[in-house]
Scaffold this motif. Sequence first.
Motif, PDB file in Angstrom:
ATOM      1  N   GLU A   3       0.851  -1.199   0.000  1.00  0.00           N
ATOM      2  CA  GLU A   3       0.000   0.000   0.000  1.00  0.00           C
ATOM      3  C   GLU A   3       0.880   1.239   0.000  1.00  0.00           C
ATOM      4  N   ASN A   8      -2.941   7.468  -0.106  1.00  0.00           N
ATOM      5  CA  ASN A   8      -4.194   7.041   0.517  1.00  0.00           C
ATOM      6  C   ASN A   8      -4.562   7.820   1.772  1.00  0.00           C
ATOM      7  N   GLN A  28      -9.885   4.580   0.044  1.00  0.00           N
ATOM      8  CA  GLN A  28      -9.962   3.146  -0.237  1.00  0.00           C
ATOM      9  C   GLN A  28     -10.262   3.038  -1.726  1.00  0.00           C
ATOM     10  N   THR A  29      -9.280   2.630  -2.499  1.00  0.00           N
ATOM     11  CA  THR A  29      -9.353   2.542  -3.943  1.00  0.00           C
ATOM     12  C   THR A  29      -9.727   3.915  -4.506  1.00  0.00           C
TER      13      THR A  29
END
Length: 138
Positions: A3, A8, A28-29
Amino acid sequence: MPENKANNYFETIITREGYSMKAVLERQTLDVLIQIIGGDVPHYGVVMTIDNAGHTTVTSLPSRPGHVHQEQVLINPVAKAIAPVLQGNAVIVSGMHVNNITPNQMKAALGMANELGERLATWLTDHPSQQPEVNFAK
């Protein structure tokens, strides 16, 4: 694939008139969760969702008997700033309480929210996410 936390997570804070307002974004995505919190008593009082078509829904939670939280006034400028650059859906949660707030502090809150929205939009633009492969059951 590890990640990439830098793409993010984002946090920014503004202090004016003797109190602070903070924005915390977690992705998240393609979807984002944003908190707009601060003052003397940060909490969660209003929730706004923005879908990938730009439609919004707002829920104001009870604050005390006969009243609901009023932080939508802070979420609206944030939502307006980020909506054009969202890649997916967004959930914005806000709660701010400044004890014995003064008129100058109330006036500063809107400017702070506008600036947080601009910072969030800039970060989202500068840190796009990639659509993952998504498969559904047949």
